[in-house]
Design an enzyme around this catalytic site. Structure first.
Site, PDB file in Angstrom:
ATOM      1  N   HIS A  51      93.584   5.348 -50.914  1.00  0.00           N
ATOM      2  CA  HIS A  51      92.874   4.090 -50.721  1.00  0.00           C
ATOM      3  C   HIS A  51      92.992   3.158 -51.924  1.00  0.00           C
ATOM      4  O   HIS A  51      92.607   1.985 -51.858  1.00  0.00           O
ATOM      5  CB  HIS A  51      91.399   4.387 -50.437  1.00  0.00           C
ATOM      6  CG  HIS A  51      90.732   3.340 -49.603  1.00  0.00           C
ATOM      7  ND1 HIS A  51      91.329   2.139 -49.287  1.00  0.00           N
ATOM      8  CD2 HIS A  51      89.501   3.306 -49.003  1.00  0.00           C
ATOM      9  CE1 HIS A  51      90.511   1.408 -48.554  1.00  0.00           C
ATOM     10  NE2 HIS A  51      89.393   2.098 -48.360  1.00  0.00           N
ATOM     11  N   ASP A  65      94.893   0.002 -47.767  1.00  0.00           N
ATOM     12  CA  ASP A  65      93.595  -0.294 -47.180  1.00  0.00           C
ATOM     13  C   ASP A  65      93.517   0.254 -45.757  1.00  0.00           C
ATOM     14  O   ASP A  65      94.549   0.592 -45.153  1.00  0.00           O
ATOM     15  CB  ASP A  65      93.361  -1.808 -47.147  1.00  0.00           C
ATOM     16  CG  ASP A  65      93.196  -2.392 -48.546  1.00  0.00           C
ATOM     17  OD1 ASP A  65      92.738  -1.643 -49.440  1.00  0.00           O
ATOM     18  OD2 ASP A  65      93.524  -3.575 -48.737  1.00  0.00           O
TER      19      ASP A  65
END
Length: 582
Positions: free
Chosen positions: A552, A556
């Site tokens: 992450h 995204d």
């Protein structure tokens, strides 16, 4: 000196082999034990190592040509300038030893009482034998740990027969014997680490093991070896090979009849798995356990009577054929098969080096990334129908089976080209991001020694046939313990087919130096809502889950969703008719 490279025996029933690829060209330098060429037989594909270091002077058999066992494949010039020696590499040490001793009797005679007895004892194995060295196991591998010796000092070994097992930080592999003979000395013990090129052991000509003992009493007499073995009989009595070699010379002695009868019984012993000296690979043991085959009742067809995978499969088929009439009576009783009790139950065992490496990599990945997973459901009904329609022709045309896996690899690689953020690496030390310009896809493979991930290089440029062949080849190398470190490195993205063992989906862990991994779940038939131009219907479809785990810090949730949606669209469209020849 010119050294001949010959096609070794690759099994009792193998009489010939086909040269599939030369790994060196004429004029190139090759190191001892370095892979020189690849040979294919009707039972195995293998690499033939160089028996000595030197220059590849001549290639005698071209690629795609077939020759018999024992045929000359090439000639290597070791640079010594000596006249050509006999073709068999195993005979060179003995031939080289005689000329060295001949000119020096006068010089050595005065020193015989003291230095001669000591010097040959230390130097004899190196002078009269062939060194077994740790070969290069990949560009980034500099050392290896000896995990197990498959032969003991004094035992005979055949050329190319597995001699020991070595573990590195990337792969576990077997090191074959470079020549036939007797294992005279082990220089690196189990659990010891040695650098690439280090001497691991010494192999001498069969029956030559007692020679260092006799060298001290009679260094100057050339005929000494013919007479000397008689007084040495008690020392090598435990090793069958030396006793057999000495028996003809010592025939008049009263001690000879006892050892002469001993070799007769051991001659057939290696073919029995019950003999402790008969080595059985972990893969074969696992296969036998899963198939319910008693290894002690199986006769091996491999080198030295070793039990091979084919032997276990044949024994399992024979057992099934013998039990064939039973199912009719057992039909009414439909119940789950009894699970075999694990051999590990109740044991405490040492963690293997490979298991430690896998564990360290997983912990490193989890602790150095912000990992998250997203899941989509995919209708692959069209893919499954295409596969069923094309698999027979595909096998005949390409030589490999068409499994569902290449479709997923193809779709994943195609989508990576449009979504570069998923095919990237974070360079933490530099504070930069590298977006790769090729799709090198790692395929997670479940093996006897643990999870391994060979890499399909340039998968984005391959068609279904190319991906199928690469996948099958790499998986076979992993399970056959033939994979190289270079084939396990360089992945930019990874795919794990956890569904092959029945899991619906899995939150897979992103490997180090990558930012995403795709997990494929089991394919199951389910009733689903189908939207068509005619309206809404319910039908039975082939459905699967795709999971994308990602870092992450760079990827995204929206990036992950876009990538998964792209893969889903490619699979559900199923536009592979042209590649499948339909």
């Amino acid at each position: 000196m010119s050294v001949s490279v010959t096609l070794p025996a690759l099994g009792e029933s193998v009489t010939e082999g086909t040269v599939t690829r030369w790994l060196k060209a004429e004029g190139e330098r090759v190191e001892a034990d370095e892979p020189l060429l690849e040979v294919s037989t009707d039972k195995v594909d293998t690499e033939i190592p160089s028996p000595v270091a030197g220059i590849l002077a001549s290639i005698k058999v071209a690629e795609d040509e077939t020759v018999e066992v024992g045929a000359e494949l090439a000639v290597i010039d070791d640079g010594s300038g000596a006249p050509a020696a006999a073709a068999a590499p195993a005979a060179e040490p003995a031939a080289a030893e005689a000329p060295a001793a001949a000119p020096a009797p006068v010089a050595e005679a005065p020193a015989a009482p003291a230095p001669v007895a000591e010097a040959p004892a230390a130097d004899a194995p190196a002078a009269s034998g062939t060194d077994v060295v740790l070969p290069a196991l990949g560009e980034s591998v500099t050392e290896g740990t000896v995990t197990r010796w498959l032969k003991a000092v004094g035992e005979s070994v055949e050329a190319d027969e597995p001699l020991l097992e070595v573990s590195t930080d990337k792969v576990d592999t077997e090191i074959p014997a470079p020549v036939s003979g007797t294992l005279l000395e082990i220089l690196v013990g189990e659990d010891e680490t040695a650098e690439v090129g280090a001497r691991l052991a010494v192999i001498g000509v069969a029956g030559a093991a007692p020679a260092p003992v006799e060298a001290a009493p009679a260094p100057a007499a050339a005929p000494a070896p013919a007479v000397a073995p008689a007084p040495v009989q008690p020392a090598p009595a435990a090793a069958p090979a030396p006793v057999q070699a000495a028996a003809p010379v010592a025939a008049p002695a009263p001690v000879t009849p006892a050892p002469a009868a001993a070799p007769a019984a051991p001659a057939a012993a290696p073919v029995s798995a019950g003999d402790e000296a008969a080595y059985v690979t972990p893969l074969v043991r696992k296969l036998a356990s899963e198939s319910g085959v008693d290894l002690s009742a199986v006769s091996g067809t491999g080198v030295g009577g070793r039990i091979r995978k084919q032997d276990v499969l044949a024994a399992a088929e024979a057992a099934k054929a013998a039990a064939a009439p039973a199912p009719a009576a057992a039909a009414p009783a439909a119940k789950a098969p009894a699970a075999a009790v694990s051999e590990l139950r109740g044991q405490t065992v040492k963690m293997t080096r490979m298991r430690k490496v896998i564990g360290d990599n997983m912990m490193k990945a989890l602790h150095s990334q912000a990992q998250l997973s997203s899941v989509v459901e995919v209708d692959i009904t069209k893919i499954m129908k295409l596969r069923e329609k094309a698999k027979a022709g595909f096998l005949a045309r390409e030589g490999v089976k068409l499994s569902p896996m290449p479709f997923f690899v193809k779709a994943a690689a195609q989508a990576l080209k449009a979504h570069a953020v998923v095919n990237a690496r974070i360079n933490e030390d530099e504070g930069t991001i590298t977006y790769f310009d090729s799709e090198n896809i790692g395929i997670a493979v479940d093996s006897e020694k643990g999870l391994m991930t060979p890499v399909i290089k340039g998968a984005g440029d391959l068609n279904l046939a190319g991906i199928s062949k690469a996948t099958a080849d790499l998986a076979a190398k992993v399970r056959g313990n033939k994979i190289t470190p270079d084939e396990l490195s360089g992945a930019t993205f990874t795919i794990s087919n956890t569904g092959s063992r029945g899991a619906l989906f899995d939150t897979v862990i992103v490997p180090p130096n990558q930012v995403a991994i795709l997990g494929i779940g089991a394919t199951v038939k389910r009733p689903v809502v189908i939207e068509t131009a005619e309206g809404t219907n319910i039908g039975i479809r082939d459905m699967t889950y795709l999971t994308l785990s990602y870092d992450h810090r760079l990827v995204d949730g929206a990036d992950a969703a876009r990538y998964l949606t792209a893969v889903k669209a490619i699979l559900e469209a199923g536009e592979f008719e042209v590649e499948l020849g339909l």
